[in-house]
Design an enzyme around this catalytic site. Structure first.
Site, short mmCIF file in Angstrom:
data_model
loop_
_atom_site.label_atom_id
_atom_site.label_comp_id
_atom_site.label_asym_id
_atom_site.label_seq_id
_atom_site.Cartn_x
_atom_site.Cartn_y
_atom_site.Cartn_z
CG ASP A 171 9.58 -25.67 42.40
OD1 ASP A 171 9.67 -24.64 42.60
OD2 ASP A 171 8.65 -26.25 41.73
CG HIS A 172 13.14 -20.59 41.31
ND1 HIS A 172 12.66 -20.93 40.15
CD2 HIS A 172 12.76 -19.10 41.49
CE1 HIS A 172 11.76 -20.14 39.66
NE2 HIS A 172 11.86 -19.00 40.45
CG HIS A 234 7.33 -22.39 39.87
ND1 HIS A 234 8.64 -23.35 40.39
CD2 HIS A 234 7.82 -21.99 38.83
CE1 HIS A 234 9.56 -23.08 39.37
NE2 HIS A 234 9.13 -22.13 38.60
C1 BG6 Z 1 10.54 -20.19 35.93
C2 BG6 Z 1 9.65 -19.99 34.68
O1 BG6 Z 1 10.48 -21.50 36.54
O2 BG6 Z 1 9.88 -19.39 36.81
C3 BG6 Z 1 9.79 -18.66 34.18
O3 BG6 Z 1 10.30 -20.87 33.71
C4 BG6 Z 1 9.10 -17.68 35.16
O4 BG6 Z 1 8.75 -18.64 33.07
C5 BG6 Z 1 9.83 -17.98 36.50
O5 BG6 Z 1 9.04 -16.30 34.69
C6 BG6 Z 1 9.34 -17.12 37.57
O6 BG6 Z 1 10.37 -17.04 38.53
P1 BG6 Z 1 9.99 -15.97 39.66
O7 BG6 Z 1 10.97 -16.32 40.73
O8 BG6 Z 1 10.37 -14.85 39.08
O9 BG6 Z 1 8.70 -15.72 40.15
#
Ligand code: BG6
Length: 479
Positions: A171-172, A234
């Site tokens: 989960d980045h 997230h």
């Molecule tokens: C991803 C989603 O997991 O996270 C995207 O699939 C979203 O739709 C993105 O834009 C948002 O990531 P960050 O790091 O830009 O907040």
């Protein structure tokens, strides 16, 4: 299990994630001398490419997505790369792939960034080619299913080849520095923890607002929607980090044990506790943008915005609502957590006419990384007409506090932890399943109500019903 991998095998090596995040992160780690000298990176995908063509492809991605000041060691990094064409749906190509990987001196880390439909055949192929031994770990990128059932199928398929302690689910958001800082704020300071409960906190808000729209991910997004794309993973991870009990140490088992308890304590959402929306044409930062239906080219009932009033049913959080909202095409990109404290029990200044505002802690995750605590202070003066108090912020801007340290891409941290075998910032199976269980119940509720998303103008904060959701409780979303 504790080995530092010297081979990294990237499935989906020509995909969007590889270009934007994985290759730039690996190159940046290399430039900072964080990858061992013997680490080799093997890319694989369906496209026909030689090693050299893949290196050129990677160079183009780095030039586009990695800031120039972090590209120092690019040539050195490109030399680590090789490539193997593979059709993952058949077993044949996997022996050649294994040949390309060779025999790792210490171990192999595999990163699966492909369509989930390829997960199962890929696992079979890896088993067939002997790329599943005790010195192999497997990293999975979302989406891991579309509901609890499909997520279990994927997890079962992976579990048939790899034990849980060798599975790394990304989960980045957990790789983001400010998300980890939330743990430091809570557990490295004495100030907050005694107040971190229902007796002193009135509510919590978590906002993940994006200005982007579909970004060409038409098929994927229309099948997913904001709830599955952002909340299931997230936002629930952020909620779990805010709400969890102090783990006994910062290690994978302790942290994930505490998170999963929170996820399992989420109360099933009831009818009037969610709002969904879909953006229509509007303007963001003065630029006209089309509506979702126009971008998609057809009408759809997929939500691009969702707001939820959530509850964690345990002693600590009894009666404290957690307001969550996320959406595309909102006025600005911001991810933040707002912790709203309660009023002081008695104001000694009331008779002197002073108004009090309860303290508020705002944890900015992106784009600004800052922590702001609002405190009441006396407005200077002789107070002959009464005492005046005002809320003033105590601000910590992370980039100022830590000058000279560059901001890392979330995947840098996660890829390094994958290579080194630290699972603390990866999601365990029981967490994913608890997340799906809660989200599936919300979807079932929507289906039972045949709920269609309300429209909102791009560049607004979502449908007015989302504002009403909080205002009913006397709460105003932080903007
Ligand atoms: C991803 C989603 O997991 O996270 C995207 O699939 C979203 O739709 C993105 O834009 C948002 O990531 P960050 O790091 O830009 O907040």
């Amino acid at each position: 299990m504790s080995f530092t991998a010297d081979r990294l095998l990237l499935f989906g090596a020509t995909g969007d994630l590889a270009q934007r995040m994985l290759l730039p992160s690996l190159c940046a780690l290399d430039a900072d001398e964080l990858l061992g000298a013997d680490v080799k990176i093997i890319g694989t995908a369906r496209s026909e490419m030689s090693d050299n063509e893949f290196r050129n492809f990677a160079r183009a991605a780095l030039e586009k997505f990695l800031p120039a000041d972090r590209r120092g060691g690019m040539a050195h990094f490109l030399n680590r790369l090789t490539y193997q064409t593979l059709d993952a749906t058949t077993l044949e190509g996997f022996d050649d792939l294994a040949g390309k990987v060779g025999t790792p001196a210490r171990g192999l880390a595999i990163f699966l960034s492909t369509a989930p439909s390829l997960f199962e055949p890929t696992i079979k192929g890896l088993q067939h080619a002997g790329l599943d031994g005790p010195n192999v770990r497997m990293c999975l990128e979302k989406p891991l299913g579309t509901n609890l059932g499909s997520s279990c199928e994927i997890n079962d398929a992976v579990a048939s080849a790899f034990p849980e302690d060798r599975i790394f689910r990304i989960d980045h958001y957990l790789g983001k520095e400010t998300v980890q800082n939330l743990l430091a704020l809570r557990f490295a300071n004495i100030l907050f923890e005694p107040l971190w409960n229902a007796a002193h906190i009135e509510h919590v808000e978590i906002t993940v607002a994006e200005t982007v729209g579909l970004e060409g991910r038409v098929a994927f997004y229309d099948d997913a929607g904001a709830l599955r794309d952002m909340v299931q993973n997230h936002m629930l991870q952020l909620l779990a980090l805010v709400a969890m009990e102090p783990p006994s140490s910062f290690d994978a088992t302790s942290v994930r044990d505490e998170k999963v308890k929170v996820l399992r304590s989420l109360r099933q959402v009831s009818e009037n506790e969610t709002v969904t929306g879909q953006y229509r044409a509007g303007a963001i930062s003065g630029k006209a943008v089309p509506g979702y239906d126009e971008e998609l080219g057809k009408p759809s009932t997929t939500e691009t915005f969702v707001a939820i009033k959530a509850h964690v049913d345990n002693w600590r959080w009894k009666g404290v609502p957690f307001y969550l909202r996320t959406g595309k095409r909102l006025p600005r990109r911001v991810t933040e957590i707002v912790v709203q404290f309660r009023c002081v029990p008695h104001s000694i200044f009331a008779e002197k006419g002073a108004k009090m505002t309860p303290n508020q802690l705002v944890i900015g995750i992106q784009p600004e990384e800052n922590i702001s605590l609002s405190l009441m202070a006396k407005v200077p003066g002789l107070d002959r007409e009464g005492i005046r108090l005002r809320s003033v912020p105590l601000d910590i801007a992370m980039p100022d506090a830590f000058t000279g340290l560059h901001r890392r891409i979330a995947y840098e941290r996660l890829l390094l932890d994958l290579i080194e075998g630290d699972q603390t910032l990866f999601v365990r199976r029981d967490e994913v399943e608890a997340q799906w269980e809660w989200v599936d119940a919300i979807r079932a509720l929507w289906e039972a109500q045949t709920l269609e998303p309300k429209t909102y103008t791009s560049g607004s904060w979502g449908p007015s019903a989302a504002i009403a959701l909080a205002e009913r409780d006397g709460v105003t979303w932080h903007e």
